[in-house]
Design an enzyme around this catalytic site. Structure first.
Site: not given
Length: 482
Positions: A253-254
């Site tokens: 994820s980010k």
């Protein structure tokens, strides 16, 4: 296997065709880039074709900007398709044609269940803690029971007995009981196809022999096989590759870093060959080989070498790989890539001679750098104006004794007849010997005075690259502004 043939699931020999089929709802995801790479390499290894398909049936979320970003990312990585890309939405009439063919053949049926009925069904199943799936209420009803003029969807008549088996090229033998499969919608009431139908029809019509994709699609494969078998179409070889996880083992994820390929190029300063090499080794490897250029990857790659466990993304490993490819890269190419980054740091364009100077400086700048940004940071001193701005550490070095030493250094350099690295080194060493100092005690304040920083390429290279006039001007400026 050699040549352009590979054995498919039926044991027949035919040319290999793979595909990468992203949805244009955003950037090219780093995980998608790896999927594209594996498809591209498999096709190249077997002398086959690699095709692109844009799955743009979700009209609300698909954008032209995202399509452009995907093509841009693939082009940067060198993973363009061998034929013009197929746009799924444009093929809607063909998808509907297949749904109606399945209806006519008794492999699908019209379902008139209203949204309210289906919502009530889901609520009952939720309350009873049962799996939420359509109950087949219109599956075997006579056509005359259909409410006149009412909207309907076309549903697959999925098998209810027995089991479906996939011999997955990565996951091995995977079995699902047919009782777990639902009568999924093929064609919505507005005549548009669902993703499940469109994917199968497009893969068949494009001649795809091997479906290599993320293992989050494994469950889809069982439902898609129902369509293939209903249409009596040849089944592709499936290869479902594990997803990429972050360094902590959680889904990427980010918070683990950049997700879009463009960020690795634009913001992080990576080279495409480094990103490709890193993605290749995420879930696939060949012995202890770490640096695997594209030609070698084509020679070695096969899906049989892909592991079943998720890979962990490690940005440090990518940076180390990038440093390796920076050192191997052509200096003129690097200069062109670094120039706009230097301009951005300086807030002004480079002089006309800037690109040539950067190219000349690369041999000194790139050995310790891991990214294009680090090269740009290291090159910044070449284009600064006097007086320089000094960072805190550099300022601390430039005390009165250092300035006196720099004045002697400037005198020695001013009488150097030939401005070569060797002549410069000889002059600096004489200054150090005359002052009874180790070379480093002269080099450190000299570096600070010439670059404004305490880290730079070798000090003799710094002087040579700046040139005699600029070097002496900077040394004089330190004394003047001290």
């Amino acid at each position: 296997m050699s040549g352009n043939m590979a054995v498919n699931a039926t044991g027949m020999n035919k040319p290999v065709v793979t595909r990468f089929a992203p949805s244009p709802t955003g950037f090219l995801h780093i995980g998608g880039a790896r999927t594209a790479l594996f498809n591209w390499l498999f096709a190249r290894h077997h002398g086959g074709k690699f095709l692109l398909r844009i799955e743009d049936t979700d009209r609300a979320r698909s954008t032209e900007e995202a399509v452009a970003a995907i093509f841009d990312g693939l082009d940067w990585l060198g993973l363009g398709g061998d034929e013009p890309a197929v746009f799924q939405f444009e093929r809607t009439p063909r998808h509907a044609e297949v749904a109606n063919a399945m209806l006519a053949g008794g492999h699908a049926y019209k379902c008139y269940a209203t949204p309210e009925e289906l919502a009530a069904l889901r609520e009952e199943q939720r309350a009873a803690k049962k799996p939420m799936r359509y109950d087949g209420r219109w599956r075997d009803r006579a056509p005359e029971e259909a409410p006149e003029g009412a909207p309907f969807v076309i549903r697959l008549k999925a098998p209810r007995e027995g089991e479906t088996v996939i011999e997955d090229a990565v996951q091995g033998r995977v079995v699902v009981q047919n009782a777990e499969l639902d009568d999924m919608i093929l064609l919505r009431s507005d005549g548009t196809p669902t993703y499940m139908l469109a994917v199968v029809v497009d893969d068949h019509d494009m001649g795809v022999t091997h479906v290599i994709r993320g293992d989050d699609h494994l469950n889809n494969a069982f439902r898609q096989l129902c369509i293939l078998r209903a249409m009596e179409w040849e089944e592709p070889v499936y290869a479902h590759i594990p997803l990429i996880h972050g360094s902590d083992g959680a889904k990427l994820s980010k918070r683990h870093g950049a997700l879009g390929v463009d960020a690795y190029r634009d913001e992080m300063g990576m080279l495409p060959e480094a990103v490709l090499n890193y993605l290749l080794r995420l879930g696939w490897g060949h012995g202890d080989e770490e640096f695997i250029p594209t030609a070698r990857a084509i020679e070695l790659f096969d899906v049989s070498g892909v592991g079943r466990s998720p890979s962990r993304f490690d940005i440090k490993k990518l940076e180390n790989l990038n440093g390796h490819y920076l050192r191997e890269a052509d200096d003129a190419r690097l200069a062109a890539l670094v120039a706009p980054r230097v301009e951005a740091r300086l807030g002004k364009p480079l002089p006309d001679t800037g690109l040539a100077l950067l190219g000349e400086a690369m041999a000194s700048l790139k050995p310790r750098a891991k990214t294009l940004n680090e090269i740009a940071e290291g090159a910044e001193f070449l284009f600064k104006n006097c007086p320089l701005d000094f960072d805190e550490k550099a300022s601390a070095l430039l005390d009165d004794s250092a300035r006196a030493l720099l004045a002697k250094t400037a005198d020695a350099l001013s009488t150097t007849p030939n401005w070569t690295v060797e002549a410069i080194e000889d002059a600096i060493r004489r200054v150090a010997e005359d002052a009874g100092l180790a070379l480093g005690k002269v080099a450190q304040p000299l570096r600070a005075a010439l670059t404004g920083r305490t880290v730079s390429p070798g000090i003799f290279d710094v002087l040579f690259l700046l040139g005699k006039e600029e070097s002496l001007e900077r040394l004089t400026a330190v004394g003047t502004h001290g």
